[in-house]
Motif scaffolding. Sequence first.
Motif, mmCIF file in Angstrom:
data_model
loop_
_atom_site.group_PDB
_atom_site.id
_atom_site.type_symbol
_atom_site.label_atom_id
_atom_site.label_comp_id
_atom_site.label_asym_id
_atom_site.label_seq_id
_atom_site.Cartn_x
_atom_site.Cartn_y
_atom_site.Cartn_z
ATOM 1 N N LYS A 130 56.922 43.249 35.078
ATOM 2 C CA LYS A 130 55.695 43.712 34.408
ATOM 3 C C LYS A 130 55.925 43.791 32.908
ATOM 4 O O LYS A 130 56.918 44.367 32.449
ATOM 5 N N CYS A 131 54.974 43.254 32.124
ATOM 6 C CA CYS A 131 55.118 43.253 30.680
ATOM 7 C C CYS A 131 53.740 43.244 30.004
ATOM 8 O O CYS A 131 52.715 43.259 30.686
ATOM 9 N N VAL A 132 53.749 43.204 28.677
ATOM 10 C CA VAL A 132 52.494 43.356 27.934
ATOM 11 C C VAL A 132 52.231 42.204 26.965
ATOM 12 O O VAL A 132 51.376 42.322 26.099
ATOM 13 N N GLY A 133 52.943 41.101 27.117
ATOM 14 C CA GLY A 133 52.737 39.993 26.186
ATOM 15 C C GLY A 133 53.107 38.665 26.826
ATOM 16 O O GLY A 133 54.008 38.621 27.678
ATOM 17 N N VAL A 134 52.423 37.606 26.395
ATOM 18 C CA VAL A 134 52.637 36.283 26.992
ATOM 19 C C VAL A 134 54.098 35.861 26.851
ATOM 20 O O VAL A 134 54.717 35.357 27.785
ATOM 21 N N ILE A 174 50.908 41.394 34.091
ATOM 22 C CA ILE A 174 50.604 41.489 32.662
ATOM 23 C C ILE A 174 49.516 42.543 32.498
ATOM 24 O O ILE A 174 48.496 42.495 33.172
ATOM 25 N N VAL A 175 49.774 43.531 31.652
ATOM 26 C CA VAL A 175 48.781 44.594 31.498
ATOM 27 C C VAL A 175 48.250 44.641 30.072
ATOM 28 O O VAL A 175 49.005 44.637 29.105
ATOM 29 N N GLY A 176 46.939 44.677 29.987
ATOM 30 C CA GLY A 176 46.267 44.702 28.694
ATOM 31 C C GLY A 176 46.334 46.079 28.044
ATOM 32 O O GLY A 176 46.725 47.079 28.659
ATOM 33 N N TYR A 177 45.896 46.092 26.827
ATOM 34 C CA TYR A 177 45.989 47.241 25.932
ATOM 35 C C TYR A 177 45.210 48.461 26.451
ATOM 36 O O TYR A 177 45.452 49.585 26.047
ATOM 37 N N GLU A 178 44.285 48.220 27.377
ATOM 38 C CA GLU A 178 43.491 49.323 27.940
ATOM 39 C C GLU A 178 44.321 50.230 28.841
ATOM 40 O O GLU A 178 43.914 51.322 29.192
ATOM 41 N N ALA A 190 43.845 42.773 24.717
ATOM 42 C CA ALA A 190 43.095 43.323 25.846
ATOM 43 C C ALA A 190 43.218 42.430 27.084
ATOM 44 O O ALA A 190 43.496 41.229 26.985
ATOM 45 N N THR A 191 42.971 43.058 28.234
ATOM 46 C CA THR A 191 43.134 42.387 29.531
ATOM 47 C C THR A 191 42.364 41.060 29.612
ATOM 48 O O THR A 191 42.879 40.067 30.107
ATOM 49 N N LEU A 192 41.138 41.062 29.128
ATOM 50 C CA LEU A 192 40.264 39.891 29.229
ATOM 51 C C LEU A 192 40.876 38.650 28.573
ATOM 52 O O LEU A 192 40.611 37.526 28.970
ATOM 53 N N ILE A 193 41.675 38.860 27.557
ATOM 54 C CA ILE A 193 42.317 37.745 26.850
ATOM 55 C C ILE A 193 43.741 37.518 27.361
ATOM 56 O O ILE A 193 44.180 36.379 27.542
ATOM 57 N N LEU A 194 44.428 38.634 27.619
ATOM 58 C CA LEU A 194 45.856 38.535 27.953
ATOM 59 C C LEU A 194 46.090 37.852 29.301
ATOM 60 O O LEU A 194 47.032 37.057 29.453
ATOM 61 N N VAL A 195 45.232 38.142 30.270
ATOM 62 C CA VAL A 195 45.462 37.571 31.609
ATOM 63 C C VAL A 195 45.325 36.046 31.588
ATOM 64 O O VAL A 195 46.266 35.339 31.988
ATOM 65 N N PRO A 196 44.211 35.480 31.110
ATOM 66 C CA PRO A 196 44.148 34.014 31.110
ATOM 67 C C PRO A 196 45.176 33.364 30.175
ATOM 68 O O PRO A 196 45.672 32.278 30.469
ATOM 69 N N SER A 197 45.507 34.033 29.067
ATOM 70 C CA SER A 197 46.542 33.463 28.174
ATOM 71 C C SER A 197 47.864 33.350 28.926
ATOM 72 O O SER A 197 48.597 32.365 28.767
ATOM 73 N N THR A 198 48.162 34.352 29.732
ATOM 74 C CA THR A 198 49.422 34.326 30.486
ATOM 75 C C THR A 198 49.363 33.256 31.576
ATOM 76 O O THR A 198 50.330 32.516 31.792
ATOM 77 N N ILE A 199 48.210 33.180 32.254
ATOM 78 C CA ILE A 199 48.052 32.169 33.307
ATOM 79 C C ILE A 199 48.248 30.758 32.734
ATOM 80 O O ILE A 199 48.864 29.910 33.359
ATOM 81 N N ASP A 200 47.765 30.558 31.521
ATOM 82 C CA ASP A 200 47.932 29.243 30.887
ATOM 83 C C ASP A 200 49.395 28.960 30.537
ATOM 84 O O ASP A 200 49.776 27.811 30.348
ATOM 85 N N ALA A 201 50.175 30.020 30.423
ATOM 86 C CA ALA A 201 51.538 29.841 29.896
ATOM 87 C C ALA A 201 52.632 29.797 30.971
ATOM 88 O O ALA A 201 53.748 29.364 30.690
ATOM 89 N N VAL A 202 52.328 30.297 32.178
ATOM 90 C CA VAL A 202 53.378 30.317 33.218
ATOM 91 C C VAL A 202 52.880 29.636 34.490
ATOM 92 O O VAL A 202 51.669 29.461 34.673
ATOM 93 N N GLY A 222 47.209 40.773 37.117
ATOM 94 C CA GLY A 222 46.629 41.293 35.875
ATOM 95 C C GLY A 222 46.173 42.737 36.031
ATOM 96 O O GLY A 222 45.808 43.188 37.116
ATOM 97 N N GLY A 223 46.197 43.443 34.943
ATOM 98 C CA GLY A 223 45.742 44.831 34.998
ATOM 99 C C GLY A 223 45.536 45.392 33.618
ATOM 100 O O GLY A 223 45.640 44.692 32.603
ATOM 101 N N GLY A 224 45.241 46.695 33.637
ATOM 102 C CA GLY A 224 44.809 47.386 32.440
ATOM 103 C C GLY A 224 43.315 47.515 32.562
ATOM 104 O O GLY A 224 42.579 46.563 32.270
ATOM 105 N N GLY A 225 42.867 48.670 33.097
ATOM 106 C CA GLY A 225 41.438 48.892 33.253
ATOM 107 C C GLY A 225 40.874 48.513 34.608
ATOM 108 O O GLY A 225 39.666 48.564 34.794
ATOM 109 N N VAL A 226 41.729 48.172 35.574
ATOM 110 C CA VAL A 226 41.200 47.864 36.915
ATOM 111 C C VAL A 226 41.054 49.179 37.682
ATOM 112 O O VAL A 226 42.037 49.828 38.034
ATOM 113 N N VAL A 227 39.813 49.564 37.906
ATOM 114 C CA VAL A 227 39.548 50.862 38.550
ATOM 115 C C VAL A 227 38.538 50.763 39.688
ATOM 116 O O VAL A 227 38.316 51.733 40.400
#
Length: 321
Positions: free
Chosen positions: A124-128, A144-148, A159-171, A177-182
């Motif tokens: 678990k981490c916070v950056g691509v 990958i957890v966003g800033y929320e 934020a999660t909305l950007i971080l999750v797809p950016s990570t998916i594109d990179a690995v 994905g998480g950060g704000g999933v409630v």
Amino acid sequence: MFDTPLTELIGTEYPILGGTMMDLSTPPFVAATSEAGALGIIASAMYPDSYKDYRDAIHQVRNATDKPFAVNINLFPMMRKLDNVKYVDIAAEEDVRIIETSGFAPPEDVVSAIKGHGMIWLHKCVGVRYACKAESMGADGVTIVGYENGGATGNLNVATLILVPSTIDAVKVPVIGGGGVVDGRTMLAVLSLGAAGVIVGTRLMLSEECPLHRNVKEALLSATELDTDVIMRSVGFAHRIWMNTPARKIAEIEESKGNLEDLLPLASGWAAKKMYEMGDTEAGTVSCSQGVGLIHDIKPVRKIIADMVSEAGRIHEALAL
Ligand SMILES: Cc1cc2nc3c(=O)[nH]c(=O)nc-3n(C[C@H](O)[C@H](O)[C@H](O)COP(=O)(O)O)c2cc1C
């Protein structure tokens, strides 16, 4: 409907990880999370004094559920140095199949212990770039957890909305994905970004089974998305927490360039105990997501997970019409 590469990898009913929550991740709470169809995660760092207590915790979870669960290995800086290889070895001896690492870069010795035992490794981490590094070291999945998110945010502030797809594109490995999933809306949103699963922390903190004092849970129920902030950045330990009096005090000390020693009493184990166990909402601090503003009830873990999955399913069907 929600069979994904993650459920295939870890064998859970739903593609949901119950986020490690340090002192709150007691065996009954972890087992309840697994029993509800998500992945419960034991926090090995809760047992710095006794490997026997750690082993007992694994036994307690195993006795309470036959569903998959994991052990978290804490890679954040700790006041006391932990022998994380030993925690991995014990987990392997006890036939735990899944290890989650979280925090700073995974050290080689911990990775080779996990890999040597043939365990499944999620990092678990916070950056691509951190996700890419973990994948290059052999991680089977990255969270990958966003800033929320509640807890450690790092300093990248994405934020999660950007971080999750950016990570998916990179690995290439499955991304959780998480950060704000409630709830079901936020769960489906993250799956729609292409994630193989979600991680849920704060929502599960406000469950019946989470061993946080009722007073604190009730106080958090009244919190809105504006009532959290990131503190401890000045000491390299940026965390999103609920902004009560001690949290505001920490922010003030940081603003006035105070040092770590000034901050410690406010973030001490005793302050946490007074808050978490004795219910003094103004004694210490508690990690908390911006998603807290969307949480309006305290209910059993099983119901939280079931409601989340069925709401996500309903929205998914409606979108498909
Ligand atoms: C009270 C609390 C304590 C946490 N403690 C830890 C921890 O010890 N280690 C860790 O890796 N993450 C910790 N987290 C982060 C969660 O595991 C999870 O990644 C995060 O809560 C997900 O974001 P969310 O809160 O928006 O659901 C904590 C979160 C909360 C709310």
